[in-house]
Each structure stands twice: as structure tokens, then as C-alpha cells.
Design a protein around this motif. Structure first.
Motif, PDB file in Angstrom:
ATOM      1  N   PRO A  71       8.671   1.422  -7.011  1.00 26.59           N
ATOM      2  CA  PRO A  71       7.399   1.361  -7.748  1.00 26.59           C
ATOM      3  C   PRO A  71       7.271   0.147  -8.661  1.00 26.59           C
ATOM      4  N   TYR A 113       5.541   8.352  -0.949  1.00 28.08           N
ATOM      5  CA  TYR A 113       5.349   7.182  -0.086  1.00 28.08           C
ATOM      6  C   TYR A 113       5.022   7.628   1.345  1.00 28.08           C
ATOM      7  N   ARG A 158       6.713   9.417 -14.222  1.00 24.93           N
ATOM      8  CA  ARG A 158       7.306   8.099 -14.078  1.00 24.93           C
ATOM      9  C   ARG A 158       6.268   7.039 -14.450  1.00 24.93           C
ATOM     10  N   LEU A 217       9.571  10.568  -5.048  1.00 24.08           N
ATOM     11  CA  LEU A 217       8.897   9.308  -4.756  1.00 24.08           C
ATOM     12  C   LEU A 217       8.813   9.039  -3.252  1.00 24.08           C
ATOM     13  N   VAL A 230       1.098   3.839  -5.265  1.00 26.58           N
ATOM     14  CA  VAL A 230       1.526   3.751  -6.665  1.00 26.58           C
ATOM     15  C   VAL A 230       0.416   3.189  -7.549  1.00 26.58           C
ATOM     16  N   PRO A 247       5.523  -4.449  -7.021  1.00 21.76           N
ATOM     17  CA  PRO A 247       4.163  -4.121  -6.571  1.00 21.76           C
ATOM     18  C   PRO A 247       3.816  -4.613  -5.164  1.00 21.76           C
ATOM     19  N   VAL A 263       5.220   2.914 -15.040  1.00 25.55           N
ATOM     20  CA  VAL A 263       5.572   1.582 -14.563  1.00 25.55           C
ATOM     21  C   VAL A 263       4.970   0.545 -15.500  1.00 25.55           C
ATOM     22  N   ARG A 281       1.363   7.013   3.096  1.00 24.66           N
ATOM     23  CA  ARG A 281       1.248   6.037   4.187  1.00 24.66           C
ATOM     24  C   ARG A 281       0.933   6.717   5.515  1.00 24.66           C
ATOM     25  N   TYR A 299       0.869  -1.189   0.000  1.00 26.47           N
ATOM     26  CA  TYR A 299       0.000   0.000   0.000  1.00 26.47           C
ATOM     27  C   TYR A 299       0.899   1.230   0.000  1.00 26.47           C
ATOM     28  N   PHE A 315      11.110  -0.975  -0.889  1.00 25.82           N
ATOM     29  CA  PHE A 315      10.117  -0.195  -1.631  1.00 25.82           C
ATOM     30  C   PHE A 315      10.665   0.226  -2.978  1.00 25.82           C
TER      31      PHE A 315
END
Lengths: 528, 480
Positions: B86, A375, B140, A371, A358, B89, B142, A379, A355, B84
Motif C-alpha cells: 500500500p 487486492y 491501516r 490486505l 488502496v 502507489p 498510508v 482486481r 489499480y 504490491f
């Protein structure tokens, strides 16, 4: 008396026979929900009114239209003389931790509030295929992390139908409340440390944690993957057996789902307990917890009423021919919670990684520059307190420098807990038990907000249920009496791997033998 | 001047050529497919999904372990590697950690000086691939197509001593992977990926100095070039009194440059733990023996046998074991021919390999079968056709699928050794070229070759060279 006061078993019989239509049963369920449930849980809930405080609030998402279509399809089959399943027309609620295609699957978390699953969990799919009418999703602790259902991001959280100032227990509190209040005849819950059995005890219903692997976990949004078990919540033992039979068994989507044949649980249900060896353990008549000030482990006897209910059950079973074996040592019971604290949080932290904003679910609405900031904000905003605590704890105890001290040690404790059961159930051992009889919970349902916020104390509500999760064995909680506070008391049977039949036989025997007892006549407050 | 020894270890990721991904039923190979077209709830890590292990990936991984002389563990485990990114998943990669499918192992590299360099394998495990991200116009993107593609990660010890040895390792590994049929091993397509760990030390030292890790080296030439560059850099650092730091470097192939990606002072903590969603991978002794038994003769063993059994030069033996189809082709042709294996080798190295390259196919895909080649060689030996005819004959077999003998018959390709026919052709040539005849007779004997060419042209190449030479000499001397 409405259609919702009948058992799932009888309801399915009548629907199959064409004596009742599934649509009629469904309308009765929707009517009951309209009367007792109040507003569904939501992210924007505002102040709780007095009226809110008198309702059950089991549901997050009620899918009445979809349920109607299912009910009509069942009725059409019955009219056409086609075969319908063993749960034909039985209204079912599903803990919102299972995915159902096209339905919001929120896990009671803001981070998944907008997530609609593109696939259906195996257990749900099997129950629907058996003819159950899926009413929708019921509330729970966020990601199942709790024992009161209060930590849901969707408020009002469920309340206990016996006394709406009290919690229904958790995390399957929406499931047990919905069955206790007659909103659903069956509910699908999950049990990771007692999350089916503890709220079943608090709400005066039957809850089963099957053997690990008995029911597929595919589509169950994971908490502690090595502990999670989907299981039935029902108003009586027969209904629970019926439901488990409909959803158990191997699954090509879950390699941990056991390839052990599923017996016909109903066939053996009435075989009684004659000759069955049922154990009592002093280690289940107390709780052990760390003192908040000193951290020292403190032992405390269970309340007399709780112990008395278990002993009463033992007497009833003894009268029915069971052999009661006293003083069975279960020496590692006290360490169940500490070990669980470590193992479940390591798995939970990892399971929550996905979670991240993304792919699906919540992504922060505020600005971010890279990024990592995305995140962090996602979160921080998406998870509630419980997931955050569990991530922190899980990351800590699995870090390279602490893993041996905590995680590896907890796994060893887990093996020791398993060895307690192996010794008790060993057919060649000293005790040769068919089942262990224990109280389900150390107390009856506590007041809303009384324990919430004290994560450690909350966790100790599961002390008598968590050993079964460590060991992987099945357990069943069923009503064993009513305490002086007017709240239900649960008793629990624990049995060896895949011995659910034993649980159902013992439960059924006790239920039948006590049918005439006075406490059985008392109804939950919301139904009086 | 100090002399340095180069210490290299290679970390390779090998994409197994299974039909489906390692934990779901999606198509594994997404080369040139649109982004996010080979995906499902499982490989995109939707809430509630579970992995189910693809047995084909286990079989191929075990076959590689057997080929690398690794022990195939009867009980191995999958673990979660948590981080972590991207393109990941689930936020963790399902991999193997302490108890992986393969244990130990090695690959022996034949060195040009005839010695053998043994490269030890320190790690060999199964894992799932991650996806791909790209950055374009400030966005970005994916692509999850590659998520869940089965990989074997294989890490060597610090056993390689030069950029050439590193390249040689990859060449031999690629050959082996294709030979046992578990990977297409195409580096440009990412089927075989490589990171290189490089350090230097003074000759004679036995310590392992701080190493750097070079990422993104995606061809054998790039591996060689990047290592040479990095060794040069490290020597410069040391010579100027500096200390090599544990950097991760990125190789830019187009610019031929290394750039520092990050310092790597502390190892990342992936918080490995057993994957609770998969059972331990249990294999039986019988299954393991079956895998080992199914292993074909490996390239280096076959190379040695070709030298021994067919008395081939090392050069021939190496080329004829460069891939399994050409190697099988050669053996089949030798057996069909029955004569000198070196003759067959010459024909294959000259004609068949060229044909294979021109058509861009492997030997087993040629229409020209080993039996056809053997038949054509026998026709030459019997004096039925000459070498030039044989070469064009092979092309005709490849194009038509007809047998050599049939084509020779149908097209009248057999050599003209009938004296009267040859004599007629020679008479005609001499009559038509009086000036050249006069020159020749006047002493320009170098014109003989030109006359032979005219004979071949007149007979469309079918003239038996020996008979023609004799008759032509007579005619030019005026004896005809």
C-alpha cells in the motif's frame, strides 16, 4: 449539410472571423450526437434493444455544459478582438484514456469508473488552449486492450457508423466513430499497435500515429509505455495536420517527449509528391498468423480489394510525380505481433499494478480479512477479461526464469523490425524511401462479436500497423476506397522519425487527386 | 572450543538532501509535516502521470559514487521493481538494476590497531523511496509524503568482521555523507537506514554460509547490539547441531530482541525491466570529471594530513576531522594563529567543542570565528590575559560578536601585573585575615593556595599569577 459536415480547418476560420459562433457549432454537434449516438456507455447497461443496435454509442461522458462554457469563452474572445487559437470553436472528442481535470477518466474499466482526474493531460490541455471545444469522453476497449472497442466495461460499445452491425475497430473506436458520424470534427486517440489507424480505416476517417515522443504522454493512462502514442483522428488530412501541430512538442512533464521543433504542417501540406520515393512491400500484402490447431505459422494473401486500394493509391501518386519503388523487403513484419504480444503485456501488467483499491477507483464491496484478499477481490471484480489476460501473460513472460526466453527475445525482434525501416529509409541505402505505402488493415470492419473473444485473432488485425509502434516511426491511415461490402478501406503511409510532414503531404496529394472519385461521395449509413 | 569468524555485509539506504523529490517537484523533506501534505499526482501514482528525473539527485548520487571510488557510469538506466504494497502507489518502485549509476567502489576503515579494513561496494544505485504505513485501532493508514524522496541504495560486500566494524563503517559513512554534503545522514530521522546481513563460519574457513538479514536497525548502537545478538544466536544454533536458516529478522530496539519476520528460502521475483517512462541517463565525460573535481578532500585523507602536516596525535586528528566544519575551523585557526598547531588543537578540543555542544550548533555556525580564537590565544601568550580569563573571553566573543581585543579593552580584563596595585590588594587581605596569617607563619604552608585565591578574588581574576606569587610570598614572610 450541417455545420458538422464542414472541416475543422474551415470551422476554425469561420469562428475566428466571427462568421460562425463557437456556440452555434457546438449546438450543431450536440444535435448530431442526439440523433446518432444513442445512450452513452455505462456499467449497468441491461439488454441491447434494436434501437441501440442502430446507434453509434461513441460517448461515455458527454460534458455539454463544460463545452458550452468553452464555446462562450471563445466567442467572447472573438467579439473582444482577442487572439484565438488555430482550433477555435472546433468540437473535439477525447478518448477516455486521457485525464481531464474534474471529468471522469474511466479507461473504460470498472476499476476506474469512479475516478475523476485532478489534472489534465498535456495533449488535451494544448488542444483546449488552441480553442478546441471538448465535448467529452469517448469509448474504447478497456484500457485500450483490443481492436474492436467491444471489451469496454461501458456498454453499449461503439458501433461502426457505416454499418452499425459492425465494429468501429479499436481501441480508439469511439474516437473514429464520433468523427465518422460527424459528432465531433476532431478526436484525440491513442495508438499502441494500430489503435488509431485501424479504427480510422474501419470508419473511413484519417488517423495519425505520430513519431513516439512527438506528442506528450502525460495524462495518457498507460498501456504499453514504450509504444503508446497520442494522435489525431480527423475527417481529412488537413484537419489531422492542424490538430497534430496544436498538440505536438516537448513537455516538461514527459521526459520521453522529444525536444524536436514542431514544423508548420499546414505550410508544407500542398507541396505534393513530385520526386517523392514511395515504396511498396510484398511483406505488407499478406498476413502471417499461427494456426489455431497446430500453432504453425500460416501465410495468407490479403483480400484483393484491400490490395487493390493500395495499388490504386500508388498509381494516383505515380501520376502526381512520385516514384514508386516496388518489392521493398520488410522481412521481419510477420514477427511484429508476437513481439508486441510480449513487450506490451510486460509493460501493461506493470502499469496495471497501481489499480489496487488502496487509493482511488474501485475497491471490492465484499468482506476481506487482510490486505491480500482486498487486492485479489478488488482486481478480480474491477478488471475485465482483457486486463486479466494481459496481466497473466505479462507476469509470465517477465518472470525471472522466462524473461530471457520471451521478453529479452521480443526486444531483439523489436530492434530487427526497426532495422527493416532503417534500411528502407536510409538515404544512402538501396531504397531511399521517403515513405512506405501499405494497406492499413487486412480486412474491412468485422461484424460485432465475430472476432471478440479470440484474443489472438483480434490481435492480428494490427499486423500491418504494429511495426511502426515497434520502430517508433510515424504512420497515417486515410480512406483509400470502399469495398464491395460497402465498408471503407484504409491505406497507410509510414515515414521515418519525425517525418510527419511527408505523411501529410502524401496524404493530402492522394486525397485531393481522388476527390472526384465515386467512392468519395458515399456517406456512412447513420448519416444517409 | 570452536572459534567463529563473523561475516557481515551492510545494505544502506541514504536519503539525498535535495530540495525536491526525485521525479516530481514536491518538497523532499517531510520531517514533522502532516501526513500526505507533500504529494502530487506524480508521486502518488495517479493514472497517466510520468516521472521526470531531478538532476540534483543525479549530481548528489554521482558525488557519493566519486567519494566511494566507484566508477560513475556514463550511461545508466532506470528499471521498474514490481511488487504490491500500500505504501508503493504505482505498484512498482523506480530503481536501477543491472546498469546503475555507480559501479564498484570501496570505503577504507581505519582500525584501532592501525590497520585498514577495505569494505567493497557491490551495488550503488539511485531509486525513489516508498511511503509509510501504520496500523492503528484496526485501521491501516498510508502516508505518501516520503514517496519519491531520492535515495541511494548502497550494498557492501561481506567484508566486515565484527559488530564493531559494522558500527565503524556506519560512523565513517555518516561522516562522509555529511562531509560531502549530500545527506543529513541522521539515522533517527531515517536519512540513513541500514539492514545487516550476518553469517558465521569457523575461523580459517573461506566459505560463505547461509546469512540472515536484520531489518529495522536505526541507530549505530542498534546495529552493534543486533549483530552481537544475532551472532550469539547463530553460534548457539550451530553448537547445538542445527543449521542457520535464511531468515529475515526484525530488531526491536526497545526490547533489545530479534524476532523472525519471514523465511527467505527463495528470492522474491521483482520482474525488473527498463523503465520506459525515463530515457537512459546519459552523462558526459566532462560532467563526470566536473563531479570528481568538485569532491573536497575526504575525512580520512585530511586526518592523515593533519597528523603529517601539523604533527597532531591520532586522537586529535580524528576529532578534528569528525566533521567538515570543525575541520575547516581548525585549519583556519591554525593559519590565523601562526604558532604551534597543537596549542590550537587543545583550545578547540577543550573550549570550542564544548561551546558547540552546549549551543547545539556546528563549528561554522559559531559567532566565535577561527580568527577570534587565534587572537585570544595570542593574548594569553603575550601575558595579557590568563587562561581562565581567556576561557570566559571566548564565551563573551560568542555572545557579543565583538573581537577579543576589544572586549579585553572595554572590560579591563588585562592582567594586573602592576606591583603597587597587587601589593595593595595583598596588604588588604593580610590585614583582614590575621588568624590565617598566624597559622601560615606557624607552619601551615598549605594555606598559600588559599591566599592566592583571595588575591584572584580581590582582583577579579586579573592578577598576573607569577607576580602575585612572588609578592605574596614576601608579604607572608613579613618582608612586605
Amino acid at each position: 449539410m450541417t455545420l458538422m459536415d464542414q472541416s475543422a480547418f474551415i470551422t476554425a476560420q469561420k469562428v475566428k472571423a466571427g462568421e460562425r459562433s463557437a456556440v452555434e457549432v457546438l449546438e450543431s454537434a450536440l444535435e448530431r450526437i442526439a440523433v446518432v449516438d444513442g445512450r452513452p456507455g455505462s456499467l449497468d447497461y441491461g439488454e441491447l434493444t434494436d434501437e441501440d443496435k442502430a446507434k453509434v454509442h461513441a460517448f461515455i461522458t458527454l460534458t455539454a455544459d463544460r463545452a458550452r462554457q468553452q464555446a462562450e469563452a471563445v466567442d467572447a474572445k472573438v467579439r473582444a478582438g482577442e487572439a484565438v487559437g488555430p482550433l477555435a470553436g472546433v468540437p473535439l472528442s477525447v478518448k477516455d484514456i486521457f485525464t481531464v481535470k474534474g471529468m471522469p477518466s474511466t479507461a473504460a474499466s470498472r476499476i476506474l469508473a469512479t475516478f475523476t482526474a485532478p489534472y489534465t493531460a498535456t495533449a488535451v490541455q494544448r488542444l483546449e488552449a488552441a480553442g478546441a471545444i471538448n465535448l467529452g469522453k469517448v469509448n474504447l476497449d478497456e484500457f485500450t486492450y483490443g481492436s474492436s472497442s467491444e471489451s469496454s466495461a461501458f456498454q453499449p460499445s461503439p458501433r461502426n457508423p457505416w454499418d452499425t452491425s459492425r465494429v468501429p475497430g479499436g481501441s480508439s473506436g469511439g474516437s473514429t466513430a464520433s468523427v465518422a458520424a460527424g459528432e465531433a470534427l476532431l478526436s484525440l486517440g491513442t495508438d499502441t499497435a494500430g489503435s488509431i489507424r485501424q479504427p480510422a480505416a474501419f470508419c473511413g476517417v484519417v488517423g495519425v500515429k505520430p513519431t513516439y515522443g512527438r506528442v506528450s504522454r502525460y495524462g495518457l493512462i498507460a498501456f504499453g509505455s514504450s509504444l503508446d502514442c497520442p494522435g489525431p483522428v480527423a475527417a481529412n488530412v488537413r484537419d489531422a495536420a492542424l490538430m497534430l501541430g496544436a498538440m505536438a512538442g516537448a513537455d516538461p512533464h514527459d521526459s520521453t517527449a522529444a525536444k524536436v521543433p514542431v514544423p508548420d504542417y499546414l505550410a508544407s501540406l500542398e507541396q505534393g509528391v513530385q520526386g517523392m520515393r514511395i515504396g511498396l512491400s510484398p511483406d505488407y500484402m499478406k498476413i502471417t498468423f499461427p494456426d489455431a490447431e497446430t500453432g504453425e505459422l500460416v501465410e495468407q494473401d490479403l483480400p484483393e480489394e484491400i490490395k487493390a486500394a493500395t495499388l490504386h493509391a500508388a498509381e494516383v501518386l505515380a501520376r502526381l510525380g512520385a516514384e514508386i519503388v516496388e518489392d521493398v523487403p520488410m522481412p521481419h513484419t510477420a514477427y511484429g505481433i508476437p513481439a508486441y504480444f510480449v513487450i506490451s503485456r510486460v509493460e501493461a501488467a506493470s502499469n496495471l499494478h497501481r489499480y489496487d483499491g488502496v487509493k482511488y477507483g474501485y475497491r471490492t464491496q465484499s468482506d476481506y480479512h487482510d490486505l491480500n484478499e482486498m487486492y485479489r477481490k478488488t482486481r478480480a471484480e474491477g478488471f475485465g477479461l482483457q486486463p486479466k489476460l494481459r496481466i497473466l501473460m505479462g507476469m509470465y513472460v517477465s518472470a525471472a526464469q522466462y524473461a530471457e526466453q520471451y521478453y529479452a527475445r521480443a526486444l531483439r525482434v523489436r530492434s530487427l523490425l526497426r532495422s527493416d525501416f532503417d534500411a528502407a529509409f536510409d538515404p544512402a541505402g538501396a531504397y531511399k524511401l521517403d515513405a512506405l505505402l501499405t494497406p492499413t488493415t487486412p480486412t474491412t470492419a468485422f461484424k460485432m462479436a465475430d472476432v471478440y473473444g479470440d484474443s489472438v485473432l483480434m490481435q492480428y488485425a494490427d499486423q500491418l500497423t504494429v511495426p511502426a509502434n515497434h520502430a517508433g516511426i510515424p504512420g497515417l491511415s486515410l480512406p483509400g476506397g470502399i469495398a464491395s461490402d460497402g465498408l471503407p478501406i484504409g491505406v497507410q503511409f509510414l515515414a521515418p522519425d519525425f517525418a510527419e510532414e511527408t505523411l501529410f503531404r502524401a496524404g493530402q496529394a492522394f486525397e485531393t487527386a481522388t476527390a472526384a472519385e465515386a467512392w468519395r461521395k458515399i456517406k456512412p449509413e447513420v448519416l444517409r | 572450543m570452536t572459534e567463529y569468524e563473523v561475516i557481515i555485509g551492510l545494505e544502506t539506504h541514504i536519503q539525498l538532501n535535495t530540495t525536491t523529490k526525485i521525479f516530481c517537484a514536491c518538497k523532499a523533506d517531510s520531517w514533522e509535516d502532516e501526513p500526505n501534505t507533500n504529494i502530487c499526482p506524480v508521486c502518488t501514482g495517479l493514472p497517466g502521470v510520468l516521472p521526470v528525473l531531478n538532476e540534483a539527485a543525479v549530481e548528489k548520487g554521482a558525488l557519493l559514487a566519486a567519494a566511494m571510488h566507484s566508477e560513475i557510469r556514463l550511461t545508466s538506466f532506470f528499471d521498474r521493481k514490481n511488487y504490491f504494497y500500500p505504501d508503493l502507489p504505482k505498484g512498482y518502485q523506480i530503481s536501477q538494476f543491472d546498469l546503475a549509476l555507480g559501479k564498484g567502489g570501496y570505503l577504507d576503515l581505519p582500525m584501532p590497531d592501525g590497520s585498514v579494513r577495505r569494505v567493497n561496494i557491490e551495488k550503488m544505485h539511485l531509486e525513489e523511496d516508498a511511503g509509510k504505513t501504520k496500523y492503528e485501532h484496526g485501521v491501516r493508514y498510508v502516508d505518501f509524503n516520503r514517496c519519491g524522496v531520492p535515495l541511494v541504495e548502497m550494498v557492501t560486500g561481506p567484508d566486515l568482521r565484527s559488530a564493531d566494524e559494522a558500527a565503524q563503517y556506519l560512523i565513517r559513512l555518516r561522516q562522509l555523507l555529511r562531509w560531502i554534503g549530500i545527506s543529513e545522514a541522521n539515522m533517527e530521522k531515517g536519512h540513513l537506514r541500514c539492514d545487516a546481513n550476518v553469517s558465521i563460519r569457523t575461523v580459517g574457513s573461506t566459505v560463505l554460509n547461509t546469512k540472515t538479514e536484520i531489518k529495522n536497525v536505526n541507530s549505530i548502537e542498534a546495529v552493534r547490539a543486533a549483530i552481537l545478538k544475532e551472532v550469539e544466536r547463530q553460534i548457539e544454533v550451530v553448537e547445538s547441531g542445527g543449521r542457520v536458516e535464511a531468515w529475515t529478522l526484525d530488531w526491536d530496539d526497545a526490547k533489545g530482541k530479534l524476532t523472525k519476520m519471514r523465511s527467505k528460502e527463495t528470492e522474491a521475483d521483482y520482474r525488473y525491466f527498463r523503465e520506459p517512462d525515463l530515457l537512459p541517463l546519459e552523462l558526459t565525460e566532462a560532467w563526470r570529471e566536473g563531479v570528481i573535481a568538485s569532491l573536497p578532500e575526504l575525512p580520512l585523507a585530511r586526518r592523515a594530513r593533519f597528523r603529517r602536516e601539523f604533527d597532531l596525535p591520532e586522537y586529535d586528528a580524528d576529532i578534528l576531522t569528525s566533521d567538515r566544519p570543525i575541520s575547516d575551523y581548525y585549519e583556519a585557526a591554525v593559519s590565523a594563529y601562526g604558532g604551534d598547531p597543537k596549542v590550537v588543537s587543545n583550545w578547540i578540543m577543550n573550549e570550542v567543542l564544548r561551546m558547540q555542544n552546549d549551543l547545539g550548533v556546528s563549528a561554522d555556525e559559531l559567532v566565535l570565528k577561527p580568527q577570534d580564537l587565534a587572537e585570544a590565544i595570542r593574548l594569553v601568550e603575550a601575558g595579557m590575559i590568563n587562561n581562565a580569563t581567556a576561557k570566559s573571553l571566548l564565551v563573551k566573543v560568542q555572545e557579543s560578536g565583538k573581537s577579543p581585543v576589544r572586549i579585553v579593552e572595554e572590560e579591563g580584563l588585562a592582567q594586573v601585573s602592576d606591583d603597587s596595585a597587587l601589593q595593595a590588594a595583598i596588604d588588604k587581605i593580610l590585614a583582614a585575615n590575621p588568624d590565617e596569617v598566624a597559622s601560615y607563619r606557624g607552619g601551615k604552608e598549605g594555606l598559600f593556595g588559599w591566599f592566592m585565591g583571595q588575591v584572584m578574588r580581590e582582583t577579579r581574576g586579573k592578577a598576573d599569577p607569577k607576580a602575585s606569587r612572588e609578592l605574596l610570598q614576601k608579604a607572608l614572610r613579613g618582608e612586605g
